[in-house]
Scaffold this motif. Structure first.
Motif, short mmCIF file in Angstrom:
data_model
loop_
_atom_site.label_atom_id
_atom_site.label_comp_id
_atom_site.label_asym_id
_atom_site.label_seq_id
_atom_site.Cartn_x
_atom_site.Cartn_y
_atom_site.Cartn_z
N GLU A 238 0.83 -1.21 0.00
CA GLU A 238 0.00 0.00 0.00
C GLU A 238 0.86 1.25 0.00
OE1 GLU A 238 -3.60 -0.19 2.58
OE2 GLU A 238 -2.72 -2.06 3.32
N GLY A 239 1.90 1.20 -0.79
CA GLY A 239 2.82 2.33 -0.92
C GLY A 239 3.99 1.94 -1.80
N SER A 240 4.78 2.90 -2.23
CA SER A 240 5.89 2.64 -3.14
C SER A 240 7.04 1.90 -2.46
CB SER A 240 6.41 3.96 -3.72
OG SER A 240 7.54 3.73 -4.54
N VAL A 241 7.59 0.92 -3.16
CA VAL A 241 8.72 0.16 -2.63
C VAL A 241 10.05 0.76 -3.10
CG1 VAL A 241 8.92 -1.45 -4.59
CG2 VAL A 241 9.57 -2.21 -2.29
N ILE A 242 10.00 1.69 -4.03
CA ILE A 242 11.24 2.23 -4.62
C ILE A 242 12.15 2.88 -3.57
CG2 ILE A 242 12.14 3.95 -6.23
CD1 ILE A 242 9.80 3.30 -8.07
N PRO A 243 11.63 3.69 -2.62
CA PRO A 243 12.52 4.25 -1.60
C PRO A 243 13.16 3.17 -0.71
CG PRO A 243 10.45 5.46 -1.67
CD PRO A 243 10.26 4.23 -2.50
N ILE A 244 12.41 2.12 -0.44
CA ILE A 244 12.96 1.02 0.38
C ILE A 244 14.08 0.33 -0.38
CG2 ILE A 244 12.39 -1.16 1.51
CD1 ILE A 244 9.53 -0.17 1.82
N GLU A 245 13.82 0.05 -1.65
CA GLU A 245 14.84 -0.61 -2.49
C GLU A 245 16.11 0.24 -2.55
OE1 GLU A 245 15.31 -2.19 -7.12
OE2 GLU A 245 13.69 -0.83 -6.56
N ALA A 246 15.95 1.54 -2.76
CA ALA A 246 17.11 2.44 -2.85
C ALA A 246 17.89 2.46 -1.54
CB ALA A 246 16.65 3.85 -3.21
N ALA A 247 17.18 2.45 -0.41
CA ALA A 247 17.84 2.47 0.90
C ALA A 247 18.62 1.18 1.15
CB ALA A 247 16.80 2.67 2.00
#
Length: 359
Positions: A174-183
């Motif tokens: 229920e939200g973007s995974v892109i910031p998590i992946e980048a981190a």
């Protein structure tokens, strides 16, 4: 000068002549002249190979870099080979045999292209394409493909696979995974790790998931999607330690397993992208389904409609493969196959290569 000539005759010429005379006495060829010519040609080819092998050993001893040890073809141009040496036993037509069956596919010989890096899944598709081109010029045709052309198709496929993973995870989290992946990628970089690398620098699954947990724990207060992942990890911990569960009921929700599978699937595709995007691309992550999809896309492309024979559809399927329940191979192979089965498999391969519709 005279001593050098004697040494050359004794060390170079005499051994060749002695060996050749011995062969003549044993084989008794019908065409002696042709027999001698082919044997001398073969001897020259063998000496060249031995010289290359010696030079290769010297380079290794001198401490060549990893590029020299990379899986790839030699730097020899595609057309620079002697067909007799390449195809005949011992490099010449065995005229002493009563029966000798010989078969080759000139379209394949004209179509194959060099594998310049560990990307056999790309160079082999390019060679098959070139063998079917209308003009019959193979790799010299204006519409011929080479390894980089097919690598480009695989890059597009992996980009699409990553996009699909992003969409699935966005729905689950229920939200973007892109910031998590980048981190996660940044934290791994600080640890000296990177997806798609070799040896100790490569990222193992356990390392990636541990860093993911740490990133989630640090940012859980920011809300979704970090909170959703945190809850999934907590549920997973309870599954692994059932003694910590208070109630006997419980929910059999698979969300935690789905999230872990999807996250690792995303990281795996990221590693595949890194490997195939290097200056020396690797298709190690390209499986049968990706090869079939690449061939279909090439066949359906505008260029495919123009350069392939009219009415031709280029398709790929698994002809030979390891025997397993899920295997779709036409001919299944196991390490326990006996000599008769192996001989039959070779016959099937020969028949397949002899068909007009099999490049």
């Amino acid at each position: 000068m005279e001593k050098q000539a004697r040494d050359y005759l004794a060390n170079k010429v005499e051994p060749i002549l002695c060996s050749l005379l011995k062969k003549l006495a044993i084989d008794r060829p019908i065409n002696t002249r042709q027999y001698i010519i082919e044997n001398l040609r073969l001897q020259g080819a063998l000496e060249t190979k031995e010289k290359e092998a010696r030079n290769s050993r010297k380079d290794q001893e001198a401490g060549q870099d990893d590029d020299s040890k990379m899986e790839k073809d030699t730097l020899q141009a595609e057309g620079e080979y002697d067909l007799n040496t390449l195809m005949f036993p011992d490099g010449y037509l065995p005229t002493d045999k009563l029966n000798f069956l010989f078969q080759y596919n000139m379209a394949l010989l004209k179509g194959w292209v060099r594998q310049t890096s560990p990307a056999c899944a790309a160079s082999s598709v390019a060679g098959a394409w070139n063998a079917l081109l209308v003009g019959g010029e193979g790799r010299n045709d204006a519409s011929a493909l080479y390894q980089p052309d097919v690598v480009e198709v695989y890059v597009k496929l992996i980009e699409e696979q990553i996009a699909v993973r992003h969409a699935r995870l966005e729905r689950l989290l229920e939200g973007s995974v892109i910031p998590i992946e980048a981190a996660v990628i940044e934290q791994l970089r600080l640890l000296g790790k990177r997806f798609g690398e070799k040896g100790e620098a490569n990222v193992k699954k356990s390392e990636a998931m541990a860093v993911l947990r740490a990133v989630v724990a640090t940012n859980v207060e920011t809300g979704k999607p970090y909170k959703t992942l945190s809850e999934a990890f907590a549920a997973d911990d309870l599954k692994n330690h059932p003694e910590d569960v208070d109630d006997e009921g419980g929910d059999d929700d698979d969300t935690s397993d789905d999230l872990k599978t999807e996250m690792w699937g995303l990281f795996s595709r990221r590693a595949a992208m890194e490997r195939i995007s290097k200056p020396n691309p690797s298709t190690a992550d390209i499986g049968n389904s990706a090869v079939r999809e690449a061939v279909t896309r090439l066949s359906n492309s505008r260029e495919g409609g123009q350069v392939l024979p009219r009415g031709t559809t280029l398709a790929a399927y698994v002809a030979f493969g390891r025997a397993s329940k899920k295997s779709k191979a036409e001919t299944k192979i196991t390490s326990k196959d006996d000599d008769a089965t192996i001989a039959e498999q070779w016959l099937k391969l020969r028949e397949m290569l002899g068909r007009a519709d099999t490049p």
